[in-house]
Design a protein around this motif. Structure first.
Motif, PDB file in Angstrom:
ATOM      1  N   THR A  41       0.613  -1.181  -0.147  1.00 12.21           N
ATOM      2  CA  THR A  41       0.035  -0.191  -0.106  1.00 12.21           C
ATOM      3  C   THR A  41       0.722   1.150   0.083  1.00 12.21           C
ATOM      4  O   THR A  41       0.525   2.399  -0.775  1.00 12.21           O
ATOM      5  CB  THR A  41      -0.925  -0.162   1.204  1.00 12.21           C
ATOM      6  N   GLN A  85      -8.536   0.472  -1.041  1.00 10.82           N
ATOM      7  CA  GLN A  85      -8.598  -0.792  -0.338  1.00 10.82           C
ATOM      8  C   GLN A  85     -10.007  -0.829   0.376  1.00 10.82           C
ATOM      9  O   GLN A  85     -10.710  -2.070  -0.096  1.00 10.82           O
ATOM     10  CB  GLN A  85      -7.629  -1.054   0.952  1.00 10.82           C
ATOM     11  N   ASP A 162      -5.861  -1.011  -4.961  1.00  8.36           N
ATOM     12  CA  ASP A 162      -5.196  -1.870  -3.784  1.00  8.36           C
ATOM     13  C   ASP A 162      -6.287  -2.626  -3.049  1.00  8.36           C
ATOM     14  O   ASP A 162      -7.346  -2.715  -2.877  1.00  8.36           O
ATOM     15  CB  ASP A 162      -4.951  -0.604  -2.719  1.00  8.36           C
ATOM     16  N   GLU A 163      -5.852  -3.752  -3.321  1.00  8.54           N
ATOM     17  CA  GLU A 163      -6.527  -5.218  -2.862  1.00  8.54           C
ATOM     18  C   GLU A 163      -7.927  -4.993  -3.386  1.00  8.54           C
ATOM     19  O   GLU A 163      -8.864  -4.933  -2.766  1.00  8.54           O
ATOM     20  CB  GLU A 163      -6.479  -5.197  -1.205  1.00  8.54           C
TER      21      GLU A 163
HETATM   22 MG   LIG Z   1      -2.481  -2.856   2.018  1.00  4.96          MG
END
Ligand SMILES: [Mg+2]
Ligand SMILES: Nc1ncnc2c1ncn2[C@@H]1O[C@H](COP(=O)(O)OP(=O)(O)OP(=O)(O)O)[C@@H](O)[C@H]1O
Lengths: 252, 246
Positions: A41, A85, A162-163
């Motif tokens: 991240t 995320q 992100d994810e």
């Molecule tokens: Mg992360």
């Protein structure tokens, strides 16, 4: 195309990124993998300039992004779409307004044109008839899809995720993964995805970068991964008991 | 972290807030929304508090001036002056610091911890300016109206309670209200209100904007927003009174 040259970043005296050099290819899904806390991240947020890096360079096309001032960075960022995320939808406005927000801010389209664009993007993420719902009324997967729709509403040249499939069931994960891949190829975007999900890697990873202890420990394609002898990477890939048995079976 | 650090960062924050907007129409729309959020939604609480405070000030003044040498209209005069000078600006500002300040700080703080502020930045938007400037403008435009409302209702509160309890007749009260009236007091009060509006919105927004962590930190930041803006209000009250009334 985005190029990182020797990028490093510390918080206090804790080194998170330690001289990372890598190239994210255009029209491809570039995937960053690595254990939790390895700095994925932080890397992504550094690349888009949410964190200032301590050393090295970040280059978008032929522009040295990392040495621009904030006003110039904002100009580049208008070509960036990012999926956070947690989705990061604006929770005081509904789905349609969320996706329309970048259009409101940066285009002079008429309201009909904006609606058309919003509906096109929502259709693209297979989310019709949700226009008037608020973020609090959506499931996790729906939020992610709205966030993708918002990220692509201005036809970005760069897409960061992100994810994208943390907290999603395997089937929805695959839908999201494929969506990202399709969008990337369809619009010839430079896409960077953070994940620790090996399924995603095998599904969509055109280029895979393995981050370990703040360094780029490995780089290759998803097919290379199956034949690697890199110990840390193998530990990462074959972490679950089932895959450990598979690893023994493969003799690695 | 030291107070100097916060003061320095606060001024850097203000510089970000006051830099050139991306698209004026979006800011204008936000400001209209904030006038409703921060202003119109505060009319109720300001009205109720002003009514009761006007009544209490009148009763207390009457209770403290039982001497036969003091003419009864003084009660009206004292109520008017305390409402105009202090109550409708400073007290109302302190109450708004609680209501509006905590809501601004927790709204922006929540946007920070859920990465909505990062999302704005990634789109190429100056998040500080977009989120905070409309609030500051809305409050600076609308709060003077709240102060005027508070003055009207506060003075009426005194009259109502005087009439019902019989401590002062309507004629005497009205005489006091009109006696030696200094219009400048209203100007003074409105100037203070505008400054307080800026103080409340900017300090609360600052506290929310730099939250790190989660729900607990958001809660703490909104407590801090109320405490810091209240203290700042009291300090500016002192400074402005010295500047404007002496
Ligand atoms: Mg992360
Ligand atoms: N703002 C920050 N201040 C200080 N340390 C931080 C900050 N953000 C991240 N870190 C530290 O940096 C390291 C890497 O964090 P990061 O969030 O990048 O991990 P990650 O690889 O994304 O993990 P995950 O897969 O769990 O999301 C962690 O040790 C974390 O404690």
């Amino acid at each position: 195309m985005i190029k990182l040259e020797n990028v490093s970043k510390s918080f206090g005296d804790k080194v998170i990124l330690d001289g990372i050099s890598v190239q994210f290819e255009r029209g491809k899904t570039n995937i960053i993998i690595g254990p939790s806390g390895s700095g994925k991240t932080v890397l992504l947020k550094s690349v888009v300039g949410l964190y200032d890096i301590d050393g090295g360079q970040i280059i978008y096309g032929d522009v040295v992004f990392s040495s621009l001032n904030i006003g110039e960075k904002r100009e580049i960022r208008k070509q960036i779409g990012m999926l956070f995320q947690g989705g990061a939808l604006f929770d005081s406005i509904n789905v349609e307004e969320n996706v329309m927000f970048p259009l409101d801010m940066f285009t002079e389209y008429s309201i009909e044109e904006k609606r058309d664009r919003v509906n096109f993007c929502l259709k693209r993420v297979k989310l019709e008839n949700a226009n008037s719902l608020f973020p609090s009324e959506l499931s996790g997967g729906m939020k992610k899809r709205v966030a993708i729709a918002r990220a692509i509403s201005l036809n970005p040249k760069y897409l960061f995720c992100d994810e994208p499939n943390s907290g999603l069931d395997p089937k929805t994960s695959i839908v999201i993964d494929n969506l990202i891949k399709e969008i990337t190829e369809e619009f010839d975007i430079t896409t960077v995805v953070n994940t620790h999900d090996m399924n995603s890697v095998m599904e969509i990873g055109d280029k895979v970068i393995f981050i370990h202890h703040g360094e780029k420990a490995w780089e290759g394609t998803k097919d290379d991964i199956l034949h690697t002898n890199h110990d840390d990477l193998n530990d990462f890939i074959f972490a679950s008991p089932m895959s450990q048995r598979l690893r023994k079976f493969l003799g690695r | 972290m030291g107070i100097l650090y916060h003061i320095g960062r606060y001024f850097l924050f203000l510089r970000k807030v006051f830099s050139k907007p991306e698209k004026h129409i979006m800011y204008y729309k936000q400001a209209i929304r904030e006038i409703e959020n921060l202003g119109i939604n505060s009319i109720g609480i300001v009205a109720i508090i002003s009514l009761f405070m006007g009544a209490v000030i009148t009763i207390q003044t009457a209770y403290n001036t039982t001497s036969p040498f003091l003419p009864p209209y003084l009660i009206g005069l004292a109520a008017r002056d305390s409402i105009l000078l202090e109550f409708s600006s400073t007290m109302v500002a302190l109450i708004l610091a609680g209501k509006v300040g905590s809501s601004i700080s927790s709204e922006i703080g929540m946007m920070r911890v859920t990465e909505q502020i990062d999302a704005l930045e990634i789109m190429g938007i100056n998040s500080a300016s977009y989120l905070v400037l409309p609030k500051i403008i809305a409050a600076m435009l609308f709060n003077p109206l709240l102060t005027l409302i508070s003055m009207g209702i506060g003075i009426s509160g005194g009259w109502v309670v005087g009439e019902f309890t019989g401590i002062i007749t309507t004629e005497q009260y009205l005489e006091g209200i009109r006696y030696a009236f200094v219009p400048y007091y209203i100007t003074y009060s409105l100037i203070k209100t505008v400054v307080f509006a800026f103080v409340i919105t900017s300090i609360s927004a600052y506290n929310g904007y730099y939250v790190e962590g989660g729900a607990i930190e958001v809660g703490k930041s909104s407590t801090k927003a109320v405490v810091f803006s209240s203290v700042a209000i009291l300090m500016f009250n002192l400074i402005l009174t010295q500047l404007l009334l002496t």
